[in-house]
Design a protein around this motif. Structure first.
Motif, mmCIF file in Angstrom:
data_model
loop_
_atom_site.group_PDB
_atom_site.id
_atom_site.type_symbol
_atom_site.label_atom_id
_atom_site.label_comp_id
_atom_site.label_asym_id
_atom_site.label_seq_id
_atom_site.Cartn_x
_atom_site.Cartn_y
_atom_site.Cartn_z
ATOM 1 N N GLN A 129 15.940 -20.231 -9.637
ATOM 2 C CA GLN A 129 17.010 -21.050 -9.089
ATOM 3 C C GLN A 129 18.334 -20.293 -9.219
ATOM 4 O O GLN A 129 18.692 -19.871 -10.327
ATOM 5 C CB GLN A 129 17.092 -22.378 -9.839
ATOM 6 C CG GLN A 129 15.827 -23.220 -9.753
ATOM 7 C CD GLN A 129 15.952 -24.507 -10.532
ATOM 8 O OE1 GLN A 129 17.035 -25.079 -10.667
ATOM 9 N NE2 GLN A 129 14.826 -24.986 -11.055
ATOM 10 N N PRO A 130 19.059 -20.110 -8.124
ATOM 11 C CA PRO A 130 20.310 -19.332 -8.174
ATOM 12 C C PRO A 130 21.300 -19.850 -9.217
ATOM 13 O O PRO A 130 22.003 -19.058 -9.845
ATOM 14 C CB PRO A 130 20.868 -19.484 -6.756
ATOM 15 C CG PRO A 130 19.664 -19.746 -5.905
ATOM 16 C CD PRO A 130 18.729 -20.552 -6.755
ATOM 17 N N LYS A 183 6.401 -20.800 -19.158
ATOM 18 C CA LYS A 183 6.241 -19.744 -18.157
ATOM 19 C C LYS A 183 7.543 -19.486 -17.403
ATOM 20 O O LYS A 183 7.930 -18.331 -17.190
ATOM 21 C CB LYS A 183 5.123 -20.120 -17.182
ATOM 22 C CG LYS A 183 3.725 -19.971 -17.728
ATOM 23 C CD LYS A 183 2.676 -20.442 -16.730
ATOM 24 C CE LYS A 183 2.707 -19.627 -15.462
ATOM 25 N NZ LYS A 183 1.635 -20.042 -14.525
ATOM 26 N N ALA A 184 8.224 -20.551 -16.987
ATOM 27 C CA ALA A 184 9.478 -20.390 -16.244
ATOM 28 C C ALA A 184 10.557 -19.784 -17.140
ATOM 29 O O ALA A 184 11.305 -18.894 -16.715
ATOM 30 C CB ALA A 184 9.935 -21.739 -15.700
ATOM 31 N N ALA A 185 10.660 -20.264 -18.388
ATOM 32 C CA ALA A 185 11.672 -19.751 -19.306
ATOM 33 C C ALA A 185 11.461 -18.267 -19.591
ATOM 34 O O ALA A 185 12.422 -17.479 -19.622
ATOM 35 C CB ALA A 185 11.653 -20.550 -20.614
ATOM 36 N N VAL A 186 10.208 -17.872 -19.796
ATOM 37 C CA VAL A 186 9.900 -16.460 -20.042
ATOM 38 C C VAL A 186 10.263 -15.612 -18.824
ATOM 39 O O VAL A 186 10.790 -14.504 -18.958
ATOM 40 C CB VAL A 186 8.410 -16.290 -20.416
ATOM 41 C CG1 VAL A 186 7.984 -14.826 -20.318
ATOM 42 C CG2 VAL A 186 8.159 -16.817 -21.822
ATOM 43 N N ALA A 187 10.005 -16.114 -17.625
ATOM 44 C CA ALA A 187 10.336 -15.367 -16.412
ATOM 45 C C ALA A 187 11.840 -15.118 -16.324
ATOM 46 O O ALA A 187 12.285 -13.988 -16.051
ATOM 47 C CB ALA A 187 9.846 -16.129 -15.180
ATOM 48 N N TYR A 188 12.656 -16.153 -16.543
ATOM 49 C CA TYR A 188 14.107 -15.976 -16.525
ATOM 50 C C TYR A 188 14.544 -14.976 -17.590
ATOM 51 O O TYR A 188 15.395 -14.105 -17.342
ATOM 52 C CB TYR A 188 14.813 -17.312 -16.771
ATOM 53 C CG TYR A 188 14.937 -18.188 -15.544
ATOM 54 C CD1 TYR A 188 15.882 -17.905 -14.561
ATOM 55 C CD2 TYR A 188 14.130 -19.302 -15.383
ATOM 56 C CE1 TYR A 188 16.010 -18.714 -13.443
ATOM 57 C CE2 TYR A 188 14.236 -20.112 -14.260
ATOM 58 C CZ TYR A 188 15.189 -19.815 -13.293
ATOM 59 O OH TYR A 188 15.303 -20.604 -12.177
ATOM 60 N N THR A 189 13.993 -15.093 -18.786
ATOM 61 C CA THR A 189 14.389 -14.213 -19.877
ATOM 62 C C THR A 189 14.062 -12.761 -19.574
ATOM 63 O O THR A 189 14.900 -11.867 -19.737
ATOM 64 C CB THR A 189 13.691 -14.634 -21.190
ATOM 65 O OG1 THR A 189 14.086 -15.963 -21.527
ATOM 66 C CG2 THR A 189 14.067 -13.701 -22.330
ATOM 67 N N LEU A 190 12.845 -12.507 -19.116
ATOM 68 C CA LEU A 190 12.427 -11.127 -18.885
ATOM 69 C C LEU A 190 13.238 -10.470 -17.777
ATOM 70 O O LEU A 190 13.622 -9.300 -17.879
ATOM 71 C CB LEU A 190 10.941 -11.084 -18.549
ATOM 72 C CG LEU A 190 9.999 -11.420 -19.703
ATOM 73 C CD1 LEU A 190 8.559 -11.447 -19.213
ATOM 74 C CD2 LEU A 190 10.151 -10.415 -20.838
ATOM 75 N N VAL A 191 13.500 -11.198 -16.716
ATOM 76 C CA VAL A 191 14.214 -10.612 -15.584
ATOM 77 C C VAL A 191 15.703 -10.465 -15.884
ATOM 78 O O VAL A 191 16.288 -9.379 -15.741
ATOM 79 C CB VAL A 191 13.995 -11.450 -14.313
ATOM 80 C CG1 VAL A 191 14.850 -10.905 -13.161
ATOM 81 C CG2 VAL A 191 12.521 -11.456 -13.923
ATOM 82 N N LEU A 192 16.349 -11.538 -16.337
ATOM 83 C CA LEU A 192 17.805 -11.523 -16.492
ATOM 84 C C LEU A 192 18.254 -10.873 -17.795
ATOM 85 O O LEU A 192 19.190 -10.070 -17.807
ATOM 86 C CB LEU A 192 18.344 -12.949 -16.380
ATOM 87 C CG LEU A 192 18.018 -13.641 -15.055
ATOM 88 C CD1 LEU A 192 18.561 -15.060 -15.041
ATOM 89 C CD2 LEU A 192 18.583 -12.855 -13.876
ATOM 90 N N VAL A 193 17.593 -11.219 -18.891
ATOM 91 C CA VAL A 193 17.925 -10.583 -20.164
ATOM 92 C C VAL A 193 17.410 -9.146 -20.172
ATOM 93 O O VAL A 193 18.118 -8.218 -20.565
ATOM 94 C CB VAL A 193 17.341 -11.381 -21.349
ATOM 95 C CG1 VAL A 193 17.572 -10.640 -22.670
ATOM 96 C CG2 VAL A 193 17.964 -12.769 -21.412
ATOM 97 N N GLY A 194 16.159 -8.972 -19.709
ATOM 98 C CA GLY A 194 15.553 -7.648 -19.743
ATOM 99 C C GLY A 194 16.312 -6.618 -18.935
ATOM 100 O O GLY A 194 16.521 -5.483 -19.383
#
Length: 251
Positions: A69-70, A172-183
């Protein structure tokens, strides 16, 4: 050659677990760099650069099946990035021992809290999506960004759990946001800041980057295929391990 193979193996395992649990790559990777002889500031900057490629590897998998989500993307970046830069400046000037102890205790408590909440993050629910909720959520993300820039180990785990607790995302959604944006973005800003004001061990990066890319992709794949329950258990194991490791390291 043996040294580079060791770096690759450590990086692959650390980033596979991190991509599965939503953070914690520093648990293995950063101490390994210290053990191999790098000063703390150099090891931290080198780890930060390599961890960007964890985000790239995980993104390559998550973009195939995850929706972002933007509004959440903007909130996580605009709130966290200033904290990352501030934390990276801070860590180059102070003794981090007692902060590591506090971070270890808090990280350990996150894993134990998740363990005693069996339904936590299994189903997505909309929470705190109004302006007061977004402001509070952003302030906490700024604080976590500061931890990411300064102490690195486990900070992504904080983002994962905060997105679940405050905004109602599933694991699953929280991990996706973390990996992409934090990573990619948080770690990228931290790496640039530490690289400009500190030093990076450039000749170790190829092995670390390859391990980060492959480990990140593999961990993201397992998190998508196996579902929330495995991701939750991985989160709990990694948070407890990170917490204990930071506490032991302090003493």
């Amino acid at each position: 050659m043996l040294e580079h193979l060791l770096l690759f193996a450590i990086s692959f395992v650390a980033n596979l677990l991190s991509a599965l649990a939503g953070g914690g790559a520093g648990l293995l990777q950063l101490p390994a760099l210290l053990f191999l002889g790098l000063p703390f500031s150099v090891a931290l900057a080198t780890h930060k650069v390599a961890s960007v490629f964890l985000g790239l590897g995980a993104t390559a998998r998550h973009l195939q099946s995850s929706r972002f989500q933007p509004g959440f993307v903007a909130l996580i970046l605009l709130s966290g990035l200033p904290g990352v830069v501030a934390g990276a400046h801070w860590i180059l000037q102070v003794d981090e021992r007692w902060s590591q102890l506090a971070l270890g205790l808090l990280t350990l408590s996150l894993g134990l809290f998740s363990f005693v909440q069996p339904q936590l993050g299994q189903q997505a629910t909309d929470k705190h999506r109004n302006w007061p909720g977004l402001v509070i959520g952003g302030l906490v993300l700024f604080a976590i960004g500061w931890l990411n820039g300064s102490l690195t180990s486990g900070s992504g785990l904080f983002v994962t759990l905060w997105l679940i607790l405050w905004f109602g995302l599933d694991y699953k959604a929280a991990v996706a946001y973390t990996l992409v944006l934090v990573g990619i973005f948080w770690n990228g800003f931290g790496a640039v800041t530490l690289g400009v004001y500190g030093q990076i061990q450039w000749d170790w990066l190829p092995a670390l980057i390859l391990g980060s890319l492959l480990g990140g992709y593999a961990g993201a794949h397992f998190s998508i295929v196996k579902g929330n329950r495995l991701v939750k258990r991985s989160f709990e194991v990694v948070t407890v391990a990170v917490g204990v490791a930071l506490i032991v390291k302090t003493f």
